[in-house]
Design a protein around this motif. Structure first.
Motif, PDB file in Angstrom:
ATOM      1  N   ALA A 252       0.756  -1.136  -0.033  1.00 22.94           N
ATOM      2  CA  ALA A 252       0.210   0.093   0.012  1.00 22.94           C
ATOM      3  C   ALA A 252       0.866   1.364   0.018  1.00 22.94           C
ATOM      4  CB  ALA A 252      -0.817   0.001   1.140  1.00 22.94           C
ATOM      5  N   PRO A 253       0.388   2.201  -0.619  1.00 28.74           N
ATOM      6  CA  PRO A 253       1.111   3.459  -0.538  1.00 28.74           C
ATOM      7  C   PRO A 253       1.643   4.077   0.658  1.00 28.74           C
ATOM      8  CG  PRO A 253      -0.688   3.760  -2.034  1.00 28.74           C
ATOM      9  CD  PRO A 253      -0.960   2.448  -1.235  1.00 28.74           C
ATOM     10  N   LEU A 254       0.780   3.719   1.987  1.00 28.27           N
ATOM     11  CA  LEU A 254       1.273   4.366   3.306  1.00 28.27           C
ATOM     12  C   LEU A 254       2.365   3.385   3.658  1.00 28.27           C
ATOM     13  CD1 LEU A 254      -2.216   5.125   4.900  1.00 28.27           C
ATOM     14  CD2 LEU A 254      -0.479   6.785   4.088  1.00 28.27           C
ATOM     15  N   ALA A 255       2.334   1.971   3.456  1.00 24.78           N
ATOM     16  CA  ALA A 255       3.513   1.375   3.786  1.00 24.78           C
ATOM     17  C   ALA A 255       4.625   1.544   3.087  1.00 24.78           C
ATOM     18  CB  ALA A 255       3.100  -0.147   3.474  1.00 24.78           C
ATOM     19  N   ARG A 256       4.600   1.951   1.814  1.00 32.09           N
ATOM     20  CA  ARG A 256       5.768   2.613   0.880  1.00 32.09           C
ATOM     21  C   ARG A 256       6.296   3.800   1.678  1.00 32.09           C
ATOM     22  NH1 ARG A 256       2.761   0.735  -3.600  1.00 32.09           N
ATOM     23  NH2 ARG A 256       2.669   2.998  -4.003  1.00 32.09           N
ATOM     24  N   LEU A 257       5.261   4.502   2.127  1.00 28.36           N
ATOM     25  CA  LEU A 257       5.628   5.783   2.635  1.00 28.36           C
ATOM     26  C   LEU A 257       6.489   5.727   3.966  1.00 28.36           C
ATOM     27  CD1 LEU A 257       5.420   9.112   2.909  1.00 28.36           C
ATOM     28  CD2 LEU A 257       3.239   8.698   3.915  1.00 28.36           C
ATOM     29  N   ALA A 258       6.040   4.673   4.832  1.00 20.87           N
ATOM     30  CA  ALA A 258       6.596   4.418   6.072  1.00 20.87           C
ATOM     31  C   ALA A 258       8.313   4.150   5.676  1.00 20.87           C
ATOM     32  CB  ALA A 258       5.935   3.295   6.841  1.00 20.87           C
ATOM     33  N   GLU A 259       8.421   3.165   4.786  1.00 19.49           N
ATOM     34  CA  GLU A 259       9.610   2.750   4.060  1.00 19.49           C
ATOM     35  C   GLU A 259      10.514   4.294   3.762  1.00 19.49           C
ATOM     36  OE1 GLU A 259       9.303  -0.102   1.361  1.00 19.49           O
ATOM     37  OE2 GLU A 259       8.196  -1.595   2.510  1.00 19.49           O
ATOM     38  N   GLN A 260      10.032   5.055   3.131  1.00 16.12           N
ATOM     39  CA  GLN A 260      10.586   6.110   2.890  1.00 16.12           C
ATOM     40  C   GLN A 260      11.166   7.065   3.905  1.00 16.12           C
ATOM     41  OE1 GLN A 260      11.904   6.861  -0.136  1.00 16.12           O
ATOM     42  NE2 GLN A 260      12.421   8.833   0.185  1.00 16.12           N
ATOM     43  N   LEU A 261      10.079   7.320   4.630  1.00 21.12           N
ATOM     44  CA  LEU A 261      10.371   8.052   5.759  1.00 21.12           C
ATOM     45  C   LEU A 261      11.369   7.379   6.542  1.00 21.12           C
ATOM     46  CD1 LEU A 261       6.791   9.019   6.716  1.00 21.12           C
ATOM     47  CD2 LEU A 261       8.444  10.643   6.045  1.00 21.12           C
ATOM     48  N   SER A 262      11.496   5.870   6.631  1.00 22.88           N
ATOM     49  CA  SER A 262      12.635   5.502   7.505  1.00 22.88           C
ATOM     50  C   SER A 262      13.886   5.572   6.964  1.00 22.88           C
ATOM     51  CB  SER A 262      12.412   3.917   7.441  1.00 22.88           C
ATOM     52  OG  SER A 262      11.352   3.774   8.553  1.00 22.88           O
ATOM     53  N   ALA A 263      13.796   5.730   5.814  1.00 27.24           N
ATOM     54  CA  ALA A 263      15.329   5.965   4.782  1.00 27.24           C
ATOM     55  C   ALA A 263      15.759   7.593   5.245  1.00 27.24           C
ATOM     56  CB  ALA A 263      14.968   5.974   3.560  1.00 27.24           C
ATOM     57  N   VAL A 264      14.705   8.328   5.416  1.00 25.73           N
ATOM     58  CA  VAL A 264      15.412   9.839   5.476  1.00 25.73           C
ATOM     59  C   VAL A 264      15.347  10.343   6.926  1.00 25.73           C
ATOM     60  CG1 VAL A 264      14.562  10.261   3.188  1.00 25.73           C
ATOM     61  CG2 VAL A 264      13.062  10.855   5.070  1.00 25.73           C
ATOM     62  N   LEU A 265      14.684   9.426   7.809  1.00 21.41           N
ATOM     63  CA  LEU A 265      14.612  10.030   9.302  1.00 21.41           C
ATOM     64  C   LEU A 265      15.248   9.175  10.097  1.00 21.41           C
ATOM     65  CD1 LEU A 265      10.847  11.154   9.469  1.00 21.41           C
ATOM     66  CD2 LEU A 265      12.833  12.542   8.887  1.00 21.41           C
ATOM     67  N   ASP A 266      15.292   7.849  10.021  1.00 22.13           N
ATOM     68  CA  ASP A 266      15.870   6.786  11.011  1.00 22.13           C
ATOM     69  C   ASP A 266      17.285   6.883  10.979  1.00 22.13           C
ATOM     70  OD1 ASP A 266      13.647   6.154  12.385  1.00 22.13           O
ATOM     71  OD2 ASP A 266      13.130   4.219  11.278  1.00 22.13           O
ATOM     72  N   GLY A 267      17.818   6.550  12.020  1.00 21.92           N
ATOM     73  CA  GLY A 267      19.333   6.218  12.248  1.00 21.92           C
ATOM     74  C   GLY A 267      20.166   7.584  12.543  1.00 21.92           C
ATOM     75  N   PRO A 268      21.273   7.280  12.981  1.00 18.49           N
ATOM     76  CA  PRO A 268      22.273   8.203  13.269  1.00 18.49           C
ATOM     77  C   PRO A 268      22.806   9.116  12.120  1.00 18.49           C
ATOM     78  CG  PRO A 268      22.676   6.174  14.363  1.00 18.49           C
ATOM     79  CD  PRO A 268      21.860   5.968  13.564  1.00 18.49           C
ATOM     80  N   LEU A 269      23.040   8.414  10.964  1.00 14.53           N
ATOM     81  CA  LEU A 269      23.373   9.081   9.884  1.00 14.53           C
ATOM     82  C   LEU A 269      22.413  10.162   9.265  1.00 14.53           C
ATOM     83  CD1 LEU A 269      25.419   9.441   7.520  1.00 14.53           C
ATOM     84  CD2 LEU A 269      24.558   7.537   6.369  1.00 14.53           C
ATOM     85  N   ALA A 270      20.936   9.646   9.207  1.00 13.13           N
ATOM     86  CA  ALA A 270      20.077  10.577   8.885  1.00 13.13           C
ATOM     87  C   ALA A 270      19.992  11.776   9.780  1.00 13.13           C
ATOM     88  CB  ALA A 270      18.901   9.999   8.602  1.00 13.13           C
ATOM     89  N   GLN A 271      19.625  11.530  11.148  1.00 11.63           N
ATOM     90  CA  GLN A 271      19.704  12.523  12.180  1.00 11.63           C
ATOM     91  C   GLN A 271      20.706  13.311  12.125  1.00 11.63           C
ATOM     92  OE1 GLN A 271      16.848  13.367  13.892  1.00 11.63           O
ATOM     93  NE2 GLN A 271      15.971  11.844  12.320  1.00 11.63           N
ATOM     94  N   GLY A 272      21.909  12.959  11.953  1.00 11.23           N
ATOM     95  CA  GLY A 272      23.157  13.803  11.850  1.00 11.23           C
ATOM     96  C   GLY A 272      23.244  14.611  10.864  1.00 11.23           C
ATOM     97  N   THR A 273      22.819  14.086   9.520  1.00 12.12           N
ATOM     98  CA  THR A 273      22.829  15.105   8.442  1.00 12.12           C
ATOM     99  C   THR A 273      21.673  16.159   8.467  1.00 12.12           C
ATOM    100  OG1 THR A 273      23.326  13.143   6.819  1.00 12.12           O
ATOM    101  CG2 THR A 273      22.265  15.068   5.857  1.00 12.12           C
ATOM    102  N   TRP A 274      20.561  15.648   9.250  1.00 16.37           N
ATOM    103  CA  TRP A 274      19.665  16.875   9.349  1.00 16.37           C
ATOM    104  C   TRP A 274      20.321  18.175  10.267  1.00 16.37           C
ATOM    105  CZ3 TRP A 274      16.233  17.673   6.135  1.00 16.37           C
ATOM    106  CH2 TRP A 274      15.543  16.726   5.409  1.00 16.37           C
ATOM    107  N   ALA A 275      20.839  17.442  11.526  1.00 16.39           N
ATOM    108  CA  ALA A 275      21.543  18.388  12.427  1.00 16.39           C
ATOM    109  C   ALA A 275      22.443  19.207  11.801  1.00 16.39           C
ATOM    110  CB  ALA A 275      22.056  17.634  13.627  1.00 16.39           C
ATOM    111  N   ALA A 276      23.488  18.657  10.968  1.00 18.39           N
ATOM    112  CA  ALA A 276      24.358  19.396  10.133  1.00 18.39           C
ATOM    113  C   ALA A 276      23.739  20.340   9.215  1.00 18.39           C
ATOM    114  CB  ALA A 276      25.383  18.396   9.356  1.00 18.39           C
ATOM    115  N   SER A 277      22.617  20.166   8.877  1.00 12.97           N
ATOM    116  CA  SER A 277      22.010  21.051   7.959  1.00 12.97           C
ATOM    117  C   SER A 277      21.345  22.135   8.400  1.00 12.97           C
ATOM    118  CB  SER A 277      20.903  20.236   7.232  1.00 12.97           C
ATOM    119  OG  SER A 277      21.141  19.312   6.441  1.00 12.97           O
ATOM    120  N   ALA A 278      20.818  22.002   9.743  1.00 13.32           N
ATOM    121  CA  ALA A 278      20.426  22.817  10.661  1.00 13.32           C
ATOM    122  C   ALA A 278      21.320  23.954  10.683  1.00 13.32           C
ATOM    123  CB  ALA A 278      19.646  22.362  11.719  1.00 13.32           C
TER     124      ALA A 278
END
Length: 296
Positions: A252-278
């Motif tokens: 389902a689209p919402l399941a694929r959306l959850a996967e996409q969000l996990s790729a851009v939000l989950d994990g130290p690398l993703a969060q560290g990238t957002w912190a550096a961007s801020a």
């Protein structure tokens, strides 16, 4: 020709005051006034002596009169309420005024509707992907709130506020903080109430939301606050929604959306990238802070 080698004559000041000075000469004079106090005083006297001086005087008196009336009203309401601490009501009113139109107006109600709507979808309608949908929209909410808090299209007294000593970047940041204080707790609490079902944590959007808000402010110094918000929100929504909607994989689209969000939000690398961007966006704001005194 440098600013120090010439000064405005009385005739030049008078022509500037009555609007007969050519635009190129007026621009040159205005640049000179930024560095010459004596010429600024001469031009100020010329403006006050002309027809514009009477109009400016009337506007000034009207603004002061309205301010005194509002202050008297706040004091009267505070004294009649009989509530301990009611004398601080004028301070609260001024704080709400500084917070901006978005927080004072319907935007705060809209944030509440988004949060309650997500909870209603998760429990009332039984939508399993309510949290991913909320996390996809949440980072764009404060960006839109900031765009609705600053500018002549949003604030009827924008020119007065922007010209005050607390205007410019200071006023913009004040209203940004007010927007974040409203949106962050409401949307995060709504995320905590929703079932996870494979989606990132309820607080995973906080750093991206901060980074996108600062990015929109940094872009505003180049293209204006509305355009900066549109580019930032549009880029974010395209990044998270387009792959989920166009992915050829099953599900389902919402399941694929959850996967996409996990790729851009989950994990130290993703969060560290957002912190550096801020941090980078905050540095860009500090480097160009003078631009925000005349933000379109």
């Amino acid at each position: 020709m440098t600013h120090a080698r010439w000064h405005a004559t009385d005739t030049l000041a008078a022509r500037y005051a009555d609007g007969t000075l050519p635009e190129s000469e007026a621009w040159s004079l205005e640049k000179h006034l930024e560095h010459c106090t004596s010429c600024a005083t001469r031009v100020s006297h010329a403006v006050r002596a002309g027809t514009a001086g009477a109009v400016l005087g009337e506007v000034r008196e009207a603004v002061l009169r309205e301010a005194l009336l509002q202050e008297a009203l706040f004091q009267e309401l505070g004294s009649r309420s009989g509530v301990p601490g009611a004398g601080r009501f004028p301070r609260l009113a001024r704080a709400l005024w500084a917070a901006g139109p978005a927080v004072r107006g319907a935007w705060s109600l809209a944030v509440l509707v988004v949060a309650l709507g997500a909870v209603a979808l998760g429990y009332g309608a039984g939508v399993a992907g309510a949290r991913p949908l909320l996390l996809a929209l949440a980072p764009a909410v404060p960006v839109l709130g900031v765009a609705l808090s600053y500018g002549p299209y949003a604030d009827p007294v924008h020119e007065i506020a922007a010209a005050s000593p607390s205007g410019g970047l200071r006023l913009l940041l004040t209203r940004t903080v007010a927007v974040l204080l409203v949106s962050l707790p409401l949307l995060t609490l709504a995320g905590l109430l929703l079932p996870g079902s494979g989606a990132p944590g309820a607080a995973a959007w906080l750093l991206p939301g901060l980074a996108l808000t600062l990015a929109s402010l940094a872009l505003a110094g180049y293209v204006g606050s509305r355009a900066g918000a549109a580019v930032t929100c549009g880029g974010w929504l395209c990044a998270v929604l387009a792959p989920a909607l166009t992915s050829p994989s099953d599900g389902a689209p919402l399941a694929r959306l959850a996967e996409q969000l996990s790729a851009v939000l989950d994990g130290p690398l993703a969060q560290g990238t957002w912190a550096a961007s801020a941090v980078l966006c905050a540095a860009a704001l500090a480097a160009r802070r003078a631009v925000y005194d005349r933000l379109p």
